[in-house]
Design a protein around this motif. Structure first.
Motif, mmCIF file in Angstrom:
data_model
loop_
_atom_site.group_PDB
_atom_site.id
_atom_site.type_symbol
_atom_site.label_atom_id
_atom_site.label_comp_id
_atom_site.label_asym_id
_atom_site.label_seq_id
_atom_site.Cartn_x
_atom_site.Cartn_y
_atom_site.Cartn_z
ATOM 1 N N VAL A 114 0.840 -1.202 0.000
ATOM 2 C CA VAL A 114 0.000 0.000 0.000
ATOM 3 C C VAL A 114 0.874 1.251 0.000
ATOM 4 N N ALA A 115 1.981 1.204 0.738
ATOM 5 C CA ALA A 115 2.911 2.345 0.733
ATOM 6 C C ALA A 115 3.530 2.525 -0.649
ATOM 7 N N GLY A 116 3.836 1.421 -1.308
ATOM 8 C CA GLY A 116 4.377 1.499 -2.667
ATOM 9 C C GLY A 116 3.385 2.116 -3.633
ATOM 10 N N LEU A 117 2.125 1.715 -3.534
ATOM 11 C CA LEU A 117 1.095 2.306 -4.393
ATOM 12 C C LEU A 117 0.910 3.784 -4.097
ATOM 13 N N ARG A 118 0.999 4.153 -2.834
ATOM 14 C CA ARG A 118 0.862 5.558 -2.463
ATOM 15 C C ARG A 118 1.990 6.383 -3.099
ATOM 16 N N VAL A 119 3.196 5.853 -3.093
ATOM 17 C CA VAL A 119 4.329 6.579 -3.687
ATOM 18 C C VAL A 119 4.121 6.753 -5.190
ATOM 19 N N PHE A 120 3.609 5.731 -5.864
ATOM 20 C CA PHE A 120 3.436 5.812 -7.315
ATOM 21 C C PHE A 120 2.239 6.647 -7.736
ATOM 22 N N PHE A 121 1.125 6.539 -7.002
ATOM 23 C CA PHE A 121 -0.102 7.161 -7.469
ATOM 24 C C PHE A 121 -0.499 8.432 -6.716
ATOM 25 N N TRP A 122 -0.186 8.541 -5.433
ATOM 26 C CA TRP A 122 -0.651 9.680 -4.656
ATOM 27 C C TRP A 122 0.417 10.752 -4.486
ATOM 28 N N GLU A 123 1.641 10.377 -4.218
ATOM 29 C CA GLU A 123 2.701 11.357 -3.937
ATOM 30 C C GLU A 123 2.920 12.360 -5.083
ATOM 31 N N PRO A 124 2.865 11.952 -6.356
ATOM 32 C CA PRO A 124 3.092 12.938 -7.422
ATOM 33 C C PRO A 124 2.004 13.996 -7.560
ATOM 34 N N VAL A 125 0.835 13.814 -6.939
ATOM 35 C CA VAL A 125 -0.255 14.775 -7.115
ATOM 36 C C VAL A 125 -0.807 15.298 -5.793
ATOM 37 N N ARG A 126 -0.083 15.140 -4.694
ATOM 38 C CA ARG A 126 -0.668 15.456 -3.389
ATOM 39 C C ARG A 126 -0.658 16.933 -3.044
ATOM 40 N N ASN A 127 0.243 17.735 -3.616
ATOM 41 C CA ASN A 127 0.244 19.172 -3.336
ATOM 42 C C ASN A 127 0.872 19.925 -4.514
ATOM 43 N N ALA A 128 0.952 21.228 -4.393
ATOM 44 C CA ALA A 128 1.445 22.055 -5.500
ATOM 45 C C ALA A 128 2.913 21.757 -5.812
ATOM 46 N N ARG A 129 3.717 21.526 -4.786
ATOM 47 C CA ARG A 129 5.130 21.212 -5.039
ATOM 48 C C ARG A 129 5.268 19.892 -5.790
ATOM 49 N N ALA A 130 4.452 18.904 -5.429
ATOM 50 C CA ALA A 130 4.499 17.617 -6.123
ATOM 51 C C ALA A 130 4.093 17.778 -7.588
#
Length: 149
Positions: A42-58
Motif C-alpha cells: 500500500v505504501a508502494g502504491l501511495r508513492v506511485f499514485f498519490w505522492e506525485p499529485v498530493r500538493n502544489a510542489r508535487a
C-alpha cells in the motif's frame, strides 16, 4: 480442433475493458512484487499514485520531469509523420541540454538577453547530434534506427 477466427468488428466492451484490465493487472503484480520484497504494498502504491499529485510542489516536480518527455515525444511525432525513424531523441535532448548549459555558463552575468542564445545553442546541439545519423544514412546507407540507437 480449435481455430482462431477474426471477428467481423472489434468488441466495444473490450476496447474499454482492456486498458482497465491492464492497469488492474499491473497494480496487482506490483503489489505482489512489493510484498515479495518485504515492503508494504500500500505504501508502494501511495508513492506511485498519490505522492506525485498530493500538493502544489508535487505537481511542479511532476511537470518538471514530464516536460522533457513531452518535448521528445513531440519531436518524435513530427519525425514519424514524415517517415523518418529516430530512436536517439533522448540523446539529442541531452546533447542539446549540454550545449545550452555550456552557453549559459559561458555567458554568465550577461542578463536575460542571453536566453535566445541559450535556446539556439540547445537547438544547434541537438541538431548536430541528429545530423550524424542523417549523414551516416545518406552517405553510407546505414539504417537510421540502428545508428540513432
Amino acid at each position: 480442433m480449435l481455430r482462431l477466427e477474426m471477428r467481423p468488428q472489434p468488441s466495444a466492451a473490450w476496447s474499454y475493458a482492456s486498458p482497465l484490465l491492464a492497469i488492474a493487472l499491473t497494480v496487482l503484480i506490483g503489489m505482489a512484487l512489493f510484498a515479495a520484497l518485504g515492503k508494504d504494498p500500500v505504501a508502494g502504491l501511495r508513492v506511485f499514485f498519490w505522492e506525485p499529485v498530493r500538493n502544489a510542489r508535487a505537481w511542479s516536480e511532476l511537470l518538471l520531469k514530464a516536460t522533457p518527455l513531452l518535448l521528445i515525444g513531440l519531436g518524435l511525432a513530427i519525425g514519424f509523420r514524415s517517415n523518418v525513424w529516430n530512436i536517439g531523441a533522448e540523446g539529442q535532448f541531452v546533447i542539446g541540454a549540454v550545449c545550452a548549459s555550456g552557453t549559459a555558463l559561458a555567458l554568465q552575468g550577461v542578463g536575460f538577453a542571453v536566453w535566445p542564445l541559450v535556446l539556439l545553442a540547445g537547438v544547434a546541439g541537438g541538431l548536430a547530434w541528429a545530423s550524424l545519423t542523417a549523414l551516416l544514412r545518406d552517405r553510407f546507407n546505414a539504417n537510421e534506427i540502428l545508428v540513432s540507437l
